[in-house]
Enzyme design. Structure first.
Site, PDB file in Angstrom:
ATOM      1  CB  THR A 230      36.665  40.390   7.265  1.00 45.05           C
ATOM      2  OG1 THR A 230      35.928  39.204   7.545  1.00 45.05           O
ATOM      3  CG2 THR A 230      36.014  41.578   6.133  1.00 45.05           C
ATOM      4  CD  GLU A 248      41.195  49.032  16.993  1.00 48.24           C
ATOM      5  OE1 GLU A 248      41.240  48.167  17.740  1.00 48.24           O
ATOM      6  OE2 GLU A 248      42.273  50.097  17.022  1.00 48.24           O
ATOM      7  CB  CYS A 282      35.782  44.088  20.107  1.00 47.98           C
ATOM      8  SG  CYS A 282      35.674  45.713  20.504  1.00 47.98           S
TER       9      CYS A 282
HETATM   10  P1  NAD Z   1      33.142  40.790   9.721  1.00 45.44           P
HETATM   11  O1  NAD Z   1      34.767  40.741  10.003  1.00 45.44           O
HETATM   12  O2  NAD Z   1      32.027  39.630   9.141  1.00 45.44           O
HETATM   13  O3  NAD Z   1      32.397  41.960   9.617  1.00 45.44           O
HETATM   14  C1  NAD Z   1      32.473  43.367   8.735  1.00 45.44           C
HETATM   15  C2  NAD Z   1      32.545  44.115   8.129  1.00 45.44           C
HETATM   16  O4  NAD Z   1      33.595  43.475   7.328  1.00 45.44           O
HETATM   17  C3  NAD Z   1      30.580  44.448   7.851  1.00 45.44           C
HETATM   18  O5  NAD Z   1      30.906  45.414   6.791  1.00 45.44           O
HETATM   19  C4  NAD Z   1      31.642  43.138   5.978  1.00 45.44           C
HETATM   20  O6  NAD Z   1      30.857  43.393   5.223  1.00 45.44           O
HETATM   21  C5  NAD Z   1      32.160  43.411   5.950  1.00 45.44           C
HETATM   22  N1  NAD Z   1      32.920  42.819   4.335  1.00 45.44           N
HETATM   23  C6  NAD Z   1      33.296  41.179   4.969  1.00 45.44           C
HETATM   24  N2  NAD Z   1      34.150  40.786   4.457  1.00 45.44           N
HETATM   25  C7  NAD Z   1      34.671  41.607   3.451  1.00 45.44           C
HETATM   26  C8  NAD Z   1      36.174  41.643   2.360  1.00 45.44           C
HETATM   27  N3  NAD Z   1      36.643  40.642   2.117  1.00 45.44           N
HETATM   28  N4  NAD Z   1      36.553  42.863   2.375  1.00 45.44           N
HETATM   29  C9  NAD Z   1      35.908  44.033   2.998  1.00 45.44           C
HETATM   30  N5  NAD Z   1      34.521  44.010   4.015  1.00 45.44           N
HETATM   31  C10 NAD Z   1      34.514  42.730   4.033  1.00 45.44           C
HETATM   32  O7  NAD Z   1      32.967  41.317  11.050  1.00 45.44           O
HETATM   33  P2  NAD Z   1      31.397  41.073  12.333  1.00 45.44           P
HETATM   34  O8  NAD Z   1      31.152  39.667  12.471  1.00 45.44           O
HETATM   35  O9  NAD Z   1      30.153  42.529  11.916  1.00 45.44           O
HETATM   36  O10 NAD Z   1      31.815  41.813  13.690  1.00 45.44           O
HETATM   37  C11 NAD Z   1      32.382  41.043  14.379  1.00 45.44           C
HETATM   38  C12 NAD Z   1      33.946  40.998  14.639  1.00 45.44           C
HETATM   39  O11 NAD Z   1      34.017  42.259  15.298  1.00 45.44           O
HETATM   40  C13 NAD Z   1      34.119  40.360  15.903  1.00 45.44           C
HETATM   41  O12 NAD Z   1      35.180  39.448  16.007  1.00 45.44           O
HETATM   42  C14 NAD Z   1      34.511  41.213  16.859  1.00 45.44           C
HETATM   43  O13 NAD Z   1      35.454  41.150  18.262  1.00 45.44           O
HETATM   44  C15 NAD Z   1      34.811  41.896  15.984  1.00 45.44           C
HETATM   45  N6  NAD Z   1      34.658  43.779  16.536  1.00 45.44           N
HETATM   46  C16 NAD Z   1      36.664  43.925  17.122  1.00 45.44           C
HETATM   47  C17 NAD Z   1      36.339  45.703  17.660  1.00 45.44           C
HETATM   48  C18 NAD Z   1      37.591  46.028  17.798  1.00 45.44           C
HETATM   49  O14 NAD Z   1      37.824  47.009  18.490  1.00 45.44           O
HETATM   50  N7  NAD Z   1      38.877  45.064  17.443  1.00 45.44           N
HETATM   51  C19 NAD Z   1      35.491  45.760  17.693  1.00 45.44           C
HETATM   52  C20 NAD Z   1      34.210  45.771  17.141  1.00 45.44           C
HETATM   53  C21 NAD Z   1      33.979  44.231  16.738  1.00 45.44           C
END
Ligand code: NAD
Length: 474
Positions: A230, A248, A282
């Protein structure tokens, strides 16, 4: 707004969709029971949120750092006044238990990070003042910030995004994960009791709303926490408006145990480094590299510790591990462990989910004698299954740790911190902890290397990323 809501579920009622409004059922991942209904917002609600933010932001920017910090401190007090109810909503929606480093801990972190954003000094920086030239660097408000978050730490990550944005004089439009909207709606409802109207809005929509934020001409910056896939989509879609981004993204953090480490002494730290939030973190330890000399001892100490940590329904006070938040994540974890088993890896603990039970519970799983190329090692499992890989030389361990395209966190475990720091310097990751893993701190900047993202959060560096740098020359 009254910030101490007394009745059980009064916050859930307060954020419930209006009669006739589109709504989505939110089910408890531990039991399948109904938690509540979330509104399903779309582009019209996004436009309304943007309009409200635009109206509120200039006065907020003009109020100055002191007034804004006072409001953030008041918001922290409001969170504390509603802490138990927020923790219960979070536990029921996300699945994480009340106790351990889970729901109550997360709500406490929200208050702590609000206060830290309020307390961090950020003065204009005089770059040159030599009698002829005077140049001073200021950080001005950007204007409107979009905050798009994931489902694993939904409240805390929302605060990580909005607290520095507010402190720097911005208004914020929040787009929570469609898996955990109630937590974010409830949190923002409470925080908004201490803030001017319209400054922070939640648009509880799906990924199309997220995508619309990333192309919206009125939004100057997007704070995004979520998957690497994403994050890449957001980089592309934000290009036409040249948005500032803090990304992140996913990680697959390595931990390296040096041969001088004491297995019994590090077992608890290794466990919580890997299994905090039932592995759905994460910067959790996701691949453990252990020197051959102490491999069996570490495996045994970790198994002994892990076997006695209770997993179950979040509202039951004794539990400190919970279910996976959703079925898709459960299937990812189960599939990776099955593939590891099929490859001949040795399961030390778990790996045998009870499919007859309700809820997305996957047992605490430790897998030894596994190759570095195995999918359980090479892919982010984001759940309670840790692969333990044997190594012979530190060079080999560092090479395996650096072999992936992500680099969020890492850790080195040793009786000699100086030796550990030397190894840490060779690891390609945004943070390397010594004898700990994933210990984030609001005073210390945090961010990813490689495809784990860019931009820093927390501390003065985090504030700078929510400001527009401006040099006054003269
Ligand atoms: P995801 O990328 O599926 O979704 C995150 C958010 O993005 C959701 O609100 C979703 O609706 C939105 N989204 C989806 N497609 C989009 C687009 N094209 N444009 C804009 N927004 C969009 O992630 P997830 O499954 O909710 O979270 C898990 C992932 O997040 C894991 O890979 C984890 O490692 C990562 N994560 C990273 C951190 C960090 O600080 N680096 C912290 C927590 C989680």
């Amino acid at each position: 707004m009254d910030t101490t809501l007394q009745q059980t579920d009064s916050l859930l009622n307060a954020i419930a969709p209006a009669p006739g409004e589109p709504r989505r059922e939110i089910l408890d991942p531990a039991t399948g029971e109904l938690v509540g209904f979330a509104p399903v917002h779309g582009l019209a609600e996004l436009e309304a949120a943007v309009a409200a933010a635009k109206a509120a932001q200039p006065a907020w920017a003009a109020a100055g750092h002191e007034a804004r910090s006072a409001a953030l401190n008041a918001a922290a007090e409001a969170v504390e006044a509603n802490a138990e109810e927020l923790a219960r909503i979070l536990s029921r929606e996300q699945g994480k238990p009340l106790n351990g480093p889970n729901a109550r801990f997360e709500v406490g972190a929200c208050a702590a990070w609000l206060r830290a954003a309020a307390a961090t000094p950020l003065e204009p920086e005089t770059l040159v003042d030599d009698g002829q030239t005077r140049a001073v660097l200021h950080y001005r408000p950007i204007g409107l910030v979009g905050a798009i978050g994931p489902w694993n730490w939904p409240m805390m990550i929302t605060v990580w995004q909005i607290a520095p944005a507010l402190r720097m004089g911005n208004a914020v439009v929040v787009k929570p994960s469609e898996y955990t909207p109630l937590s974010v709606l409830a949190l923002v409802r409470v925080i908004n009791g201490a803030l001017p109207e319209g400054l922070v809005s939640v648009v509880s929509g799906d990924r199309e709303v997220g995508a619309a934020i990333t192309t919206h001409p009125a939004i100057g910056k997007v704070m995004f926490t979520g998957s690497t896939a994403t994050g890449k989509a957001i980089i592309r879609s934000s290009a036409d408006t040249v948005k500032r981004l803090t990304l992140e993204l996913g990680g697959n953090d390595a931990g390296i145990v040096l041969p001088d480490a004491d297995p019994a002494a590090i077992a608890e730290g290794l466990f919580w480094g890997a299994f905090i939030n039932t592995g759905q973190t994460c910067a959790a330890l996701k691949r453990l590299y252990v020197h051959a000399d102490i491999y069996e001892d570490v495996c045994r100490a970790l198994t002994d510790y892990a076997a006695q940590v209770p997993m179950g329904v979040g509202l039951e006070e004794q539990n400190v591990l919970g279910p996976l938040q959703n079925k898709a994540q459960y299937e990812i974890v189960a599939g990776l462990v099955e593939a590891a088993k099929a490859s001949g890896a040795r399961v030390l603990l778990g790996g045998n989910p009870d499919e007859t039970q309700p809820g997305f519970f996957y047992p605490t799983t430790l897998v030894a004698d596994i190759d570095n190329e195995n999918p359980l090692v090479a892919q982010e499992q984001f759940g309670p299954a840790l692969p333990i890989i044997k190594y012979s030389t530190v060079d080999e361990a560092v090479q395996m740790a650096n072999a992936l395209e992500v680099g969020l966190g890492a850790s080195v475990w040793s009786a000699d911190p100086e030796k550990a720091r030397e190894v840490a310097a060779r690891i390609e990751a945004g943070t390397v902890w010594i004898n700990a893993h994933g210990a984030v701190d609001p005073r210390i900047p945090f961010g990813g290397a490689k495809q784990s993202g860019y931009g820093l959060e927390f501390g003065a560096e985090g504030l700078k990323h929510l400001g527009q740098p401006q040099i006054i020359n003269g």
